[in-house]
Design a protein around this motif. Structure first.
Motif, PDB file in Angstrom:
ATOM      1  N   GLU A 108       0.818  -1.220   0.000  1.00 23.52           N
ATOM      2  CA  GLU A 108       0.000   0.000   0.000  1.00 23.52           C
ATOM      3  C   GLU A 108       0.847   1.263   0.000  1.00 23.52           C
ATOM      4  O   GLU A 108       0.357   2.346  -0.339  1.00 23.52           O
ATOM      5  CB  GLU A 108      -0.939  -0.002   1.212  1.00 23.52           C
ATOM      6  CG  GLU A 108      -0.248  -0.123   2.548  1.00 23.52           C
ATOM      7  CD  GLU A 108      -1.246  -0.298   3.683  1.00 23.52           C
ATOM      8  OE1 GLU A 108      -2.367   0.254   3.573  1.00 23.52           O
ATOM      9  OE2 GLU A 108      -0.925  -1.002   4.662  1.00 23.52           O
ATOM     10  N   ASP A 150      -2.578  -4.475   2.542  1.00 25.93           N
ATOM     11  CA  ASP A 150      -3.104  -4.235   1.201  1.00 25.93           C
ATOM     12  C   ASP A 150      -1.974  -4.261   0.181  1.00 25.93           C
ATOM     13  O   ASP A 150      -0.879  -3.713   0.429  1.00 25.93           O
ATOM     14  CB  ASP A 150      -3.817  -2.885   1.144  1.00 25.93           C
ATOM     15  CG  ASP A 150      -5.052  -2.856   2.039  1.00 25.93           C
ATOM     16  OD1 ASP A 150      -5.733  -3.898   2.117  1.00 25.93           O
ATOM     17  OD2 ASP A 150      -5.325  -1.807   2.635  1.00 25.93           O
ATOM     18  N   TYR A 151      -2.259  -4.858  -0.959  1.00 26.44           N
ATOM     19  CA  TYR A 151      -1.258  -5.023  -2.013  1.00 26.44           C
ATOM     20  C   TYR A 151      -1.890  -4.768  -3.379  1.00 26.44           C
ATOM     21  O   TYR A 151      -3.111  -4.682  -3.523  1.00 26.44           O
ATOM     22  CB  TYR A 151      -0.688  -6.441  -2.003  1.00 26.44           C
ATOM     23  CG  TYR A 151       0.070  -6.829  -0.760  1.00 26.44           C
ATOM     24  CD1 TYR A 151       1.445  -6.656  -0.675  1.00 26.44           C
ATOM     25  CD2 TYR A 151      -0.594  -7.367   0.337  1.00 26.44           C
ATOM     26  CE1 TYR A 151       2.145  -7.026   0.469  1.00 26.44           C
ATOM     27  CE2 TYR A 151       0.089  -7.734   1.488  1.00 26.44           C
ATOM     28  CZ  TYR A 151       1.463  -7.563   1.550  1.00 26.44           C
ATOM     29  OH  TYR A 151       2.153  -7.926   2.672  1.00 26.44           O
ATOM     30  N   LYS A 152      -1.015  -4.690  -4.384  1.00 30.33           N
ATOM     31  CA  LYS A 152      -1.493  -4.644  -5.760  1.00 30.33           C
ATOM     32  C   LYS A 152      -0.489  -5.320  -6.686  1.00 30.33           C
ATOM     33  O   LYS A 152       0.735  -5.153  -6.540  1.00 30.33           O
ATOM     34  CB  LYS A 152      -1.771  -3.211  -6.215  1.00 30.33           C
ATOM     35  CG  LYS A 152      -0.661  -2.212  -6.012  1.00 30.33           C
ATOM     36  CD  LYS A 152      -1.189  -0.820  -6.316  1.00 30.33           C
ATOM     37  CE  LYS A 152      -0.196   0.252  -5.912  1.00 30.33           C
ATOM     38  NZ  LYS A 152      -0.749   1.611  -6.089  1.00 30.33           N
ATOM     39  N   ASN A 210      -5.906  -5.010  -7.134  1.00 29.05           N
ATOM     40  CA  ASN A 210      -5.792  -4.797  -5.687  1.00 29.05           C
ATOM     41  C   ASN A 210      -6.327  -6.000  -4.902  1.00 29.05           C
ATOM     42  O   ASN A 210      -7.314  -6.623  -5.309  1.00 29.05           O
ATOM     43  CB  ASN A 210      -6.564  -3.540  -5.288  1.00 29.05           C
ATOM     44  CG  ASN A 210      -6.010  -2.288  -5.945  1.00 29.05           C
ATOM     45  OD1 ASN A 210      -4.878  -1.896  -5.689  1.00 29.05           O
ATOM     46  ND2 ASN A 210      -6.805  -1.657  -6.794  1.00 29.05           N
ATOM     47  N   THR A 247      -6.205  -7.859  -0.567  1.00 26.95           N
ATOM     48  CA  THR A 247      -5.827  -7.730   0.844  1.00 26.95           C
ATOM     49  C   THR A 247      -5.499  -9.101   1.426  1.00 26.95           C
ATOM     50  O   THR A 247      -6.229 -10.073   1.197  1.00 26.95           O
ATOM     51  CB  THR A 247      -6.973  -7.097   1.657  1.00 26.95           C
ATOM     52  OG1 THR A 247      -7.242  -5.786   1.136  1.00 26.95           O
ATOM     53  CG2 THR A 247      -6.620  -6.996   3.137  1.00 26.95           C
TER      54      THR A 247
END
Length: 233
Positions: A48, A74-76, A94, A96
């Motif tokens: 994030e 959170d990641y992407k 995206n 989580t």
């Protein structure tokens, strides 16, 4: 470890930390039209804070990337290289990783195949001269109308871009002035990962005309039967 001292006056204080369990994400990459799994798509993983977590993550033969040992947060996943023949889509995926994650986090992303181009050239059937103002419509293999009111330019050409791979047909709906309409479809194929424009052509035959000769007696002006002629150009 700790020690209880002789004649201890205060409690011995110690501490210990725990690291939250890590989680896993699995991304599946597919063709947007056929839903077929796509290998060789490359991604990078950021958190994030936009910090790069992993890079050069490549989908396997099942179209999957699996990334384990991710701390909750959170990641992407961002596509950095599309599979051959497909358009790059860098829109982030995206997701989580939950605290105490019990199941793999599953995400997906599609790729659209690169589009191609067709160029039709319209010519006079006798002189091979390019013909402007011929109008066509474009239909796909399901006979669905894709484009209409496509008109040849001064070079006798129509160029149609952004066509998905597949079979198509160009159908003349209006001939140039003075020419016969020929609605026989011009079939062509946009290949997967097309590198050059597909080139097709179609001719028009000029409309025909009629001559009437009347044969008469030079003195009486009476019409005369049984005179024989030949016609030359």
């Amino acid at each position: 470890n700790f020690t209880i001292d002789f004649n201890q006056s205060e409690a011995a204080k110690v501490s210990k930390t725990n690291t939250p369990k890590t989680g896993t994400v699995v991304l599946t990459k597919k063709d947007s039209a056929t839903n077929t799994e796509l290998a060789d798509a490359t991604f990078e993983l950021r958190n994030e804070d936009e910090t790069l977590v992993r890079e050069n993550l490549v989908t396997d033969d099942n179209g999957e990337i699996s990334v384990a040992d991710l701390a909750p947060g959170d990641y992407k996943l961002i596509e950095t290289k599309a599979p051959t023949g497909y358009q790059l889509d860098a829109t982030p995926v995206n997701f989580t990783i939950d605290f105490n994650q019990s199941e793999v986090e599953k995400v997906s992303k599609t790729n659209t195949a690169k589009t191609g181009t067709v160029v039709l050239t319209k010519k006079d059937s006798a002189t091979n001269a390019e013909l402007a103002d011929a109008t066509f419509e474009l239909r796909n293999e399901s006979d669905t109308l894709v484009r209409e009111n496509l008109v040849t330019d001064d070079n006798g050409e129509i160029s149609v871009a952004d066509l998905a791979p597949g079979d198509y047909k160009l159908i003349e709906t209006k001939a140039p002035t003075g020419y016969q309409l020929d609605a026989t479809p011009v079939n062509f194929t946009i290949d997967f990962n097309q590198s050059e424009a597909a080139k097709v052509s179609k001719t028009n035959t000029p409309k025909t005309g009629t001559v009437v000769l009347t044969k008469k007696d030079s003195a009486t002006n009476t019409e005369l039967a049984d005179a024989t002629f030949e016609l030359r150009n």
